[in-house]
Write an enzyme that holds these catalytic residues in place. Sequence first.
Site, PDB file in Angstrom:
ATOM      1  N   HIS A 293       0.838  -1.205   0.000  1.00  0.00           N
ATOM      2  CA  HIS A 293       0.000   0.000   0.000  1.00  0.00           C
ATOM      3  C   HIS A 293       0.878   1.262   0.000  1.00  0.00           C
ATOM      4  O   HIS A 293       0.780   2.093   0.909  1.00  0.00           O
ATOM      5  CB  HIS A 293      -0.915  -0.016   1.242  1.00  0.00           C
ATOM      6  CG  HIS A 293      -2.368   0.159   0.921  1.00  0.00           C
ATOM      7  ND1 HIS A 293      -3.113  -0.792   0.289  1.00  0.00           N
ATOM      8  CD2 HIS A 293      -3.225   1.197   1.153  1.00  0.00           C
ATOM      9  CE1 HIS A 293      -4.356  -0.372   0.144  1.00  0.00           C
ATOM     10  NE2 HIS A 293      -4.447   0.843   0.646  1.00  0.00           N
TER      11      HIS A 293
ATOM     12  N   GLY B  13      -5.568   5.355  -4.002  1.00  0.00           N
ATOM     13  CA  GLY B  13      -5.463   4.841  -5.363  1.00  0.00           C
ATOM     14  C   GLY B  13      -4.626   3.579  -5.484  1.00  0.00           C
ATOM     15  O   GLY B  13      -4.265   3.176  -6.594  1.00  0.00           O
TER      16      GLY B  13
ATOM     17  N   GLY C 176      -5.497   0.436  -4.952  1.00  0.00           N
ATOM     18  CA  GLY C 176      -6.241  -0.625  -5.627  1.00  0.00           C
ATOM     19  C   GLY C 176      -6.237  -0.408  -7.132  1.00  0.00           C
ATOM     20  O   GLY C 176      -5.900  -1.311  -7.901  1.00  0.00           O
TER      21      GLY C 176
ATOM     22  N   ARG D 100      -4.447  -2.767 -10.004  1.00  0.00           N
ATOM     23  CA  ARG D 100      -5.208  -3.459 -11.051  1.00  0.00           C
ATOM     24  C   ARG D 100      -4.677  -3.083 -12.431  1.00  0.00           C
ATOM     25  O   ARG D 100      -4.681  -3.899 -13.353  1.00  0.00           O
ATOM     26  CB  ARG D 100      -6.712  -3.158 -10.898  1.00  0.00           C
ATOM     27  CG  ARG D 100      -7.313  -3.775  -9.623  1.00  0.00           C
ATOM     28  CD  ARG D 100      -8.818  -3.615  -9.527  1.00  0.00           C
ATOM     29  NE  ARG D 100      -9.275  -2.268  -9.231  1.00  0.00           N
ATOM     30  CZ  ARG D 100      -9.386  -1.740  -8.000  1.00  0.00           C
ATOM     31  NH1 ARG D 100      -9.080  -2.460  -6.938  1.00  0.00           N
ATOM     32  NH2 ARG D 100      -9.815  -0.511  -7.829  1.00  0.00           N
TER      33      ARG D 100
END
Length: 314
Positions: free
Chosen positions: A180, A185, A187, A191
């Site tokens: 993290h 942002g 995530g 992705r």
Amino acid sequence: MQYLDKKIQKRIDDKLDLLNSFRPLPVSAVEKLKEQFEIEMTYNSNAIEGNSLTLKETYLVINEGITIKGKPLKDHLEAKSHKEALDYLYTLVETGRNNTISERFIRSLNQIVMQDIDREWAGKYRNSAVIIGGADHKPPEALEIPKLMQNLINWVGDNKKKLHPVELSGILHHKLVHIHPFFDGNGRTSRLAMNIILMQAGFPLVIVLKNDRKKYYQTLSVADKGEYADFVNFIARAVERTLDIYLKILMPSKKSNEKYISLADLARDSKFTEKYLNLLARSGKLEAHKEGRNWLSSKDALKRYMDSRERVRK
Ligand SMILES: Nc1ncnc2c1ncn2[C@@H]1O[C@H](COP(=O)(O)OP(=O)(O)OP(=O)(O)O)[C@@H](O)[C@H]1O
Ligand SMILES: [Mg+2]
């Protein structure tokens, strides 16, 4: 170490081979699919973290530049920025630049995604603690981030040739959200980073559906314990969904039995109940993919499942 279920892996590899066998793909159909997936991924990836735009509204904002009455400005900006990040990915893949994952690359993804939301921190590593809403995992201290990110990049380099692209990209995704590194942002950035590995391996865009958020969070938390199989296979199903949709559209006139129908329709002519087919679909035993809230599968897929069961019995 094999994380990817062997049967799902074979299905994915076969479907990618099949897709590649049609290359060069018809340009207009591919452009349309690409556009559809860009909107769909933007909608889903933003909705997972609470963006209120619907799929249709996301389309209007991105393609028509329309402002949706009553929806926050932030949600509009997020949609546009996410689309920009996808365009960036496509440019990198098409020009063949950046075929290694670097810290700079990951930071630029976060920079694009967050540019209009948090100008100060977009693309920069955080300098204090964060929590992940809805997860037990506590991300590491800010001081450790540079070292952890460096380790992550080295890990990708070491495993690029050893792991299947679905494993490599899925585990990269988890490792990145586990660290993290950004205030916000993480995530979306992860992705996107996962997708560049898949795209470079020839896969079309892979989407984590908002409807699958519960499973997504649950399998991520299992991966926090170092057990990657559930998360990798969750991602594998998303990969297969994309391939199914591409093949459905691009495959030259197929046999009618490969037509995708609802599980209720499929159950009607079979010895299984819809509920049981649903269980098989969710567990990945039956080839199926989700469109909206519904699972779709085909008569041929059910036959392949039954044949494979026969084989196991023998
Ligand atoms: N148990 C977990 N371990 C590691 N990462 C997780 C876990 N659960 C969820 N995540 C990741 O954290 C992301 C959400 O993080 P957060 O709420 O801080 O928002 P964010 O950083 O803005 O990410 P997003 O772009 O998804 O909103 C999820 O999208 C998911 O990828
Ligand atoms: Mg967020």
